[in-house]
Design a protein around this motif. Structure first.
Motif, short mmCIF file in Angstrom:
data_model
loop_
_atom_site.label_atom_id
_atom_site.label_comp_id
_atom_site.label_asym_id
_atom_site.label_seq_id
_atom_site.Cartn_x
_atom_site.Cartn_y
_atom_site.Cartn_z
N ASN A 164 0.86 -1.18 0.00
CA ASN A 164 0.00 0.00 0.00
C ASN A 164 0.90 1.24 0.00
O ASN A 164 1.94 1.25 0.65
N GLN A 165 0.49 2.27 -0.74
CA GLN A 165 1.26 3.52 -0.76
C GLN A 165 0.33 4.71 -0.85
O GLN A 165 -0.78 4.60 -1.37
N ASP A 166 0.80 5.82 -0.28
CA ASP A 166 0.04 7.07 -0.33
C ASP A 166 1.02 8.20 -0.56
O ASP A 166 1.93 8.37 0.24
N PRO A 167 0.90 8.97 -1.61
CA PRO A 167 -0.12 8.97 -2.65
C PRO A 167 0.02 7.76 -3.57
O PRO A 167 1.08 7.17 -3.67
N SER A 168 -1.07 7.43 -4.22
CA SER A 168 -1.10 6.24 -5.06
C SER A 168 -0.29 6.45 -6.34
O SER A 168 -0.02 7.57 -6.76
#
Length: 185
Positions: A164-168
């Motif tokens: 999972n990462q933010d920002p995508s």
């Protein structure tokens, strides 16, 4: 008795518009304000509805404020007093700052901050880090100005993969910002 020559009047250093020309300039600018409003309405009608800041009223007010300030400057040139004219133009400069502040404050604070950051430092495409180890993700981000920020709840295993990462991936992010990644074994 001989005639005494009368000296010619010294022209004023400041150019002053006669009232007829000032009113003509004012009329032209007033028509420009109305046309700007019409253009904004037509442009917003064709814009997609997903635009969060898509208010016609806010855009028209911002354009009208700037054109109104130009109108104010036109009237300032009808004033013959150079000190007063300088004061009016100084007031104009302060008013332009207020108009810009109004425009950006009318947006949501996060959107305004993003707009200002993007304008000041630029943006960069966020790469896809999912499925990479922390070392590979760090190396991938090393090719950009973005930085890796490990989620505190991530697995401590060095072989853990990003899930999972933010920002995508594929979004634009201000240069130099962190990409928050969660790693799991």
């Amino acid at each position: 008795m001989p005639a005494v020559p009368v000296p010619a009047p010294v022209p004023s250093a400041a150019a002053t518009l006669p009232w007829s020309q000032t009113l003509l300039v004012a009329l032209i600018i007033a028509v420009a304000v109305l046309l700007a409003g019409l253009i904004v309405i037509l442009a917003r009608a064709k814009a997609p509805r997903s635009d969060a800041g898509g208010s016609v009223v806010r855009s028209w007010i911002a354009v009208s404020l700037v054109l109104g300030l130009v109108l104010f400057t036109a009237f300032a040139f009808a004033v013959d007093d150079t000190a007063l004219r300088s004061t009016l133009v100084g007031g104009l400069a302060a008013s332009v700052g207020s108009a810009v502040s109004f425009y950006f404050s009318a947006k949501s604070s996060d959107q305004a901050r993003q707009d200002l950051l993007s304008a000041a430092i630029g943006t960069e495409l966020v790469p896809d880090l999912e499925g990479m180890t922390e070392a590979t993700a760090t190396a991938t981000l090393g090719l950009t100005s973005l930085k890796l920020e490990r989620e505190p709840t991530s697995s401590p295993d060095p072989a853990a993969k990003a899930d999972n990462q933010d920002p995508s991936a594929g979004t634009m992010s201000p240069k130099g910002t962190a990409v928050r990644v969660h790693f799991s074994a």
